[in-house]
Design an enzyme around this catalytic site. Structure first.
Site, PDB file in Angstrom:
ATOM      1  N   SER A 180       0.844  -1.161  -0.081  1.00  0.00           N
ATOM      2  CA  SER A 180      -0.027   0.007  -0.019  1.00  0.00           C
ATOM      3  C   SER A 180       0.984   1.214   0.086  1.00  0.00           C
ATOM      4  O   SER A 180       1.726   1.234   0.565  1.00  0.00           O
ATOM      5  CB  SER A 180      -1.024  -0.081   1.284  1.00  0.00           C
ATOM      6  OG  SER A 180      -1.733   1.187   1.156  1.00  0.00           O
ATOM      7  N   SER A 208       0.705   1.971  -6.533  1.00  0.00           N
ATOM      8  CA  SER A 208      -0.084   3.078  -6.576  1.00  0.00           C
ATOM      9  C   SER A 208       0.399   4.426  -6.494  1.00  0.00           C
ATOM     10  O   SER A 208      -0.046   5.255  -5.717  1.00  0.00           O
ATOM     11  CB  SER A 208      -1.339   3.172  -5.326  1.00  0.00           C
ATOM     12  OG  SER A 208      -1.881   2.034  -5.525  1.00  0.00           O
ATOM     13  N   ASP A 327      -8.196   1.276  -8.128  1.00  0.00           N
ATOM     14  CA  ASP A 327      -9.582   1.531  -7.707  1.00  0.00           C
ATOM     15  C   ASP A 327     -10.796   1.449  -8.690  1.00  0.00           C
ATOM     16  O   ASP A 327     -11.800   1.288  -8.269  1.00  0.00           O
ATOM     17  CB  ASP A 327      -9.858   2.797  -6.766  1.00  0.00           C
ATOM     18  CG  ASP A 327      -9.187   2.653  -5.284  1.00  0.00           C
ATOM     19  OD1 ASP A 327      -8.940   1.540  -4.993  1.00  0.00           O
ATOM     20  OD2 ASP A 327      -8.815   3.729  -4.675  1.00  0.00           O
ATOM     21  N   ARG A 402     -16.656  -1.197  -4.382  1.00  0.00           N
ATOM     22  CA  ARG A 402     -16.146  -1.552  -5.668  1.00  0.00           C
ATOM     23  C   ARG A 402     -16.718  -2.659  -6.389  1.00  0.00           C
ATOM     24  O   ARG A 402     -17.204  -2.658  -7.666  1.00  0.00           O
ATOM     25  CB  ARG A 402     -14.695  -1.359  -5.687  1.00  0.00           C
ATOM     26  CG  ARG A 402     -13.890  -0.377  -5.292  1.00  0.00           C
ATOM     27  CD  ARG A 402     -14.190   0.854  -5.780  1.00  0.00           C
ATOM     28  NE  ARG A 402     -13.620   1.957  -5.072  1.00  0.00           N
ATOM     29  CZ  ARG A 402     -13.633   3.257  -5.509  1.00  0.00           C
ATOM     30  NH1 ARG A 402     -14.764   3.706  -6.305  1.00  0.00           N
ATOM     31  NH2 ARG A 402     -12.866   4.104  -4.669  1.00  0.00           N
ATOM     32  N   LYS A 428     -19.988   3.558   1.191  1.00  0.00           N
ATOM     33  CA  LYS A 428     -18.588   3.715   1.508  1.00  0.00           C
ATOM     34  C   LYS A 428     -18.220   5.028   0.744  1.00  0.00           C
ATOM     35  O   LYS A 428     -17.299   5.753   1.443  1.00  0.00           O
ATOM     36  CB  LYS A 428     -17.723   2.666   1.471  1.00  0.00           C
ATOM     37  CG  LYS A 428     -16.468   2.782   1.617  1.00  0.00           C
ATOM     38  CD  LYS A 428     -15.652   1.734   1.804  1.00  0.00           C
ATOM     39  CE  LYS A 428     -14.022   1.901   1.786  1.00  0.00           C
ATOM     40  NZ  LYS A 428     -13.776   2.613   2.590  1.00  0.00           N
TER      41      LYS A 428
END
Length: 448
Positions: A180, A208, A327, A402, A428
């Site tokens: 992450s 990311s 995402d 998602r 969310k």
């Protein structure tokens, strides 16, 4: 007749095969930038204004957390479009605090970094089966090396987590970027407030990267100088810097836009036209996302902040390095299920550590719906079925917003629709997603 979908947390909904009407919805504001700008304003001295912040469960968790850190938040207008924040410069408290971060992983991790400044703080979640299983070990190890006493749950440092300030110092710290980028962003927000500043070395690669660049952009706007190399693996933040109050305008959210674009891209009807605005050009996530739809052959036009997509095109399979748009992957997988040929989305190993396992859980539910998908350790292979899929089954959203968006897109092109469980978790990030689809002509009803 289609009944209105309640905004008060339906547990189960049916999404049927539908032709979508022309639509021009308001794109939700970016979660990424709302989180970062609100934190920067919380750490400033004086008043900052956040124009068009995101509304979601994650935003609520963020606002509550910043109030717990000592910031004052109030709305400037009745429409709640401008949030005024009087910052605290440095979080303080007279006694132990408990902060509930809901199901917001990014909120939890960035507040964990700032929690190092407090005498004692415990972070908890009321979503033990989701956020409660997400790892924080690497961040806790970094904070421990900076003089914080960290008590996490289990070997991976899951919530609940208690931090106790000991001999907090700066200096040098190493952080893994393999799982992450949020761990690194947490340290970057904390670094200017440390007495010695901070040198950060990132090991194991960095996932990311666009989100780290978003953090750096916000810090720069807030008056914080961060020196770093081009690869984003080494950082220097000098001590003695102060966050400055600013006025920030939040752009539209590309992952939310991705769900809407995918829903229209898979439509067989050329009269299904979607117009979106407030999508900032030059955004790294946005650039990769929009190029992916072009690679699929979608009928799309881009003019500044405006994007128009028309259905009715036969989509084509594609290959994508998914890390920059991590995402957006579930809805891109959903769209690829109706493209001609094979699609391969790779470099997405970090999806295993989201609200759900967004590789295995997503593929399991898509297979149940009739899609032909192959989960890999760091990839998903999709064999498209332009003729549509059968549907007619119940699929589980795995408490993941998602996944719910992706399953809804598949339902629109299924022959018999899909029943989605756990639909309340859409709040969310995009609380009005299902009612938006319904207003576009989608067949959606609540199942009592």
């Amino acid at each position: 007749m289609t009944e209105n979908v309640s905004e008060t947390r339906p547990k189960k909904i049916f999404v049927g095969p539908s032709h979508l009407l022309p639509a021009q919805p308001e794109v939700p504001s970016s979660k990424y930038y709302t989180l970062r700008y609100v934190l920067a304003a919380t750490l400033a001295v004086g008043e900052s204004r956040i124009i068009l912040p995101a509304f979601s469960d994650d935003s609520d968790a963020l606002f509550c957390g910043c109030r717990m850190l000592g910031a004052e938040l109030h709305w400037e207008d009745e429409q709640e479009q401008v949030l005024v924040i009087r910052g605290v410069e440095r979080p303080t408290s007279s006694g132990p605090l408990t902060i509930n971060v809901g199901n917001a992983g990014a909120v939890a991790r960035l507040l964990l970094g700032l929690g190092a400044l407090l005498p004692e703080v415990t972070f908890v979640t009321d979503h033990p089966e989701s956020l409660g299983k997400r790892p924080n070990r690497e961040l806790l190890e970094a904070l421990t090396s900076l003089g914080v006493i960290c008590e996490g749950t289990g070997p991976e440092g899951c919530l609940p987590i208690t931090l106790r300030r000991n001999e907090l110092h700066g200096g040098h710290v190493t952080i893994s970027g393999a799982r992450s980028s949020q761990y690194l962003s947490a340290l970057l927000f904390l670094a200017p407030l440390l007495p010695e500043g901070l040198e950060i070395d990132v090991v194991d690669g960095l996932k990311s990267q666009p989100l780290v660049r978003a953090t750096l952009e916000v810090l720069q706007e807030a008056g914080i100088v961060v020196s770093h190399d081009a690869a984003l693996l080494h950082f220097h933040i000098a001590p003695g810097q102060r966050y400055q109050p600013r006025t920030y305008r939040i752009p539209g959210d590309y992952p939310s836009a991705a769900a809407l674009l995918a829903a229209y891209a898979v439509s067989n009807d050329p009269s299904s036209i979607l117009h979106l605005d407030r999508l900032r050009p030059g955004d790294e996530v946005g650039d990769v996302l929009l190029q992916t739809f072009k690679d699929m052959g979608a009928d799309m036009q881009i003019a500044g902040e405006n994007v128009t997509l028309r259905g009715g095109r036969r989509l084509q399979g594609f290959e994508l390095d998914g890390d920059p748009v991590i995402d957006c992957i579930p809805v891109l997988v959903a769209a690829a299920c109706f493209a001609e040929g094979e699609s391969i989305i790779s470099n997405i190993e970090s999806l295993h550590y989201k609200e759900s396992d967004r590789i295995n859980d997503l593929c399991s539910e898509l297979r149940r719906a009739g899609c032909n998908v192959e989960p890999q350790s760091d990839a998903i292979i999709i064999h498209g079925q332009p003729q549509g899929v059968e549907g007619g089954v119940t699929v589980d959203g795995h408490s993941d917003h998602r996944l719910l968006m992706a399953l809804a897109i598949v339902a629109l092109r299924s022959h018999r629709g899909l029943t989605l469980t756990g639909a309340e978790h859409i709040s969310k990030s995009y609380p009005h997603f299902f009612t938006e689809l319904q207003s576009f002509g989608a067949t959606i009803r609540t199942i009592v």
